[in-house]
Design an enzyme around this catalytic site. Structure first.
Site, PDB file in Angstrom:
ATOM      1  N   GLY A 189       0.771  -1.234   0.000  1.00 21.49           N
ATOM      2  CA  GLY A 189       0.000   0.000   0.000  1.00 21.49           C
ATOM      3  C   GLY A 189       0.803   1.285   0.000  1.00 21.49           C
ATOM      4  N   ASP A 190       2.090   1.235   0.385  1.00 22.11           N
ATOM      5  CA  ASP A 190       2.932   2.435   0.367  1.00 22.11           C
ATOM      6  C   ASP A 190       4.337   2.022  -0.071  1.00 22.11           C
ATOM      7  OD1 ASP A 190       3.821   5.017   0.625  1.00 22.11           O
ATOM      8  OD2 ASP A 190       3.842   5.045   2.809  1.00 22.11           O
ATOM      9  N   LEU A 191       4.413   1.331  -1.187  1.00 23.91           N
ATOM     10  CA  LEU A 191       5.627   0.636  -1.575  1.00 23.91           C
ATOM     11  C   LEU A 191       6.547   1.522  -2.416  1.00 23.91           C
ATOM     12  CD1 LEU A 191       6.962  -2.072  -1.083  1.00 23.91           C
ATOM     13  CD2 LEU A 191       5.962  -2.891  -3.218  1.00 23.91           C
TER      14      LEU A 191
END
Length: 285
Positions: A189-191
């Site tokens: 999700g926040d890669l």
């Protein structure tokens, strides 16, 4: 002053923490009297520590990717095992790609589905993020991932009228731009590249997740957004396990629009033109 950090860690996990030093904003490496090391992270807002704890456990549950073990948390602090850093390598990058494919294949109940035990909303960086589960990705992406941050950016005058208009066109055409339908994937999700932790054990670990159910191309587009060491090897490992739908390269800018708008909201107009350029590229895709 590190006394509040030591007190929080002692309250959450017990033991005798004796020192702490900062690793970044609100993040500390804490050493115990017996030499044990942990990382303590202060939540950026209400429920943020709980949301990240749930994300860590949900991703670790898949058994697909190395994640720091969760030692404990409360409403404000998260305590994790410390993972010794090391150099990046092509072998670790290929392994990361295969692990990401397995993580995505672990799935989610819906697009926007939260990790089990998460609070009512999540966080991406220092920005709140809706969970709001939905069955179909394109409209969910427009309504839950583009439009809320577009409104905030317009309200703060961080986007010009022309920039906002081209981003709004993406929302209007999202069904045509989204590509073939896919089942919900279990996303980090926040890669962005800073959340890939190259470790001394020769592997690439994932940190700071904002996990939820989403489209697997979103995680990969995040890696492309700010660059990642050996990215082509990451992609090669991924494609060995899970080929992507035709045209995925043309959709990278569509999936990058969400994190770029988050950056506009958090850091102001310096990202505004990059977000508008991504929108124009998505419309041309």
């Amino acid at each position: 002053m590190t006394e509040p950090v030591l007190a929080a860690v002692a309250e959450i996990v017990g033991g005798e923490p004796v020192s702490a030093h900062g690793l970044g904003a609100g993040v500390y490496e804490v050493e115990f009297a017996d030499g044990d090391l942990v990382v303590a992270k202060q939540g950026c807002g209400p429920g943020a520590a709980r949301a990240e704890a749930a994300s860590l456990e949900w991703l670790a549950e898949s058994g697909a990717v190395p994640m720091p073990g969760l030692r404990g948390h409360d409403d404000r602090w998260l305590v994790m095992e410390q993972v010794e850093p090391g150099p990046s390598s092509t072998a670790a990058a290929e392994q990361l790609g295969r692990a990401l494919a397995a993580l995505h294949r672990a799935g989610a109940n819906a697009f926007g589905a939260p990790p089990p035990g998460a609070p009512q909303r999540g966080w991406i960086g220092r920005a709140p993020m809706s969970y709001a589960p939905a069955e179909h990705w394109p409209r969910w992406y427009a309504e839950q991932r583009i439009e809320p941050y577009l409104r905030d950016a317009v309200d703060s005058a961080s986007l010009s009228g022309a920039q906002a208009a081209v981003i709004a066109q993406v929302c209007e055409r999202v069904e045509d731009l989204a590509g073939p339908a896919e089942p919900p994937a279990r996303l980090h999700g926040d890669l962005w590249s800073g959340n890939v932790h190259w470790a001394a054990d020769g592997r690439a670990w994932l940190i700071d997740p904002a996990a939820h159910g989403g489209h697997r191309e979103t995680d990969l587009a995040m890696l492309y957004l700010f660059g990642c060491p050996h990215l082509e090897h990451v992609l090669g490992g991924y494609l060995e396990v899970a080929p992507l739908a035709e045209g995925w390269q043309r959709r990278i800018s569509l999936h990058q629009l969400f994190p770029l708008l988050v950056h506009v909201v958090l850091f102001g107009g310096s990202y505004a033109e990059q977000a508008a350029a991504a929108a124009r590229a998505a419309l041309m895709g």
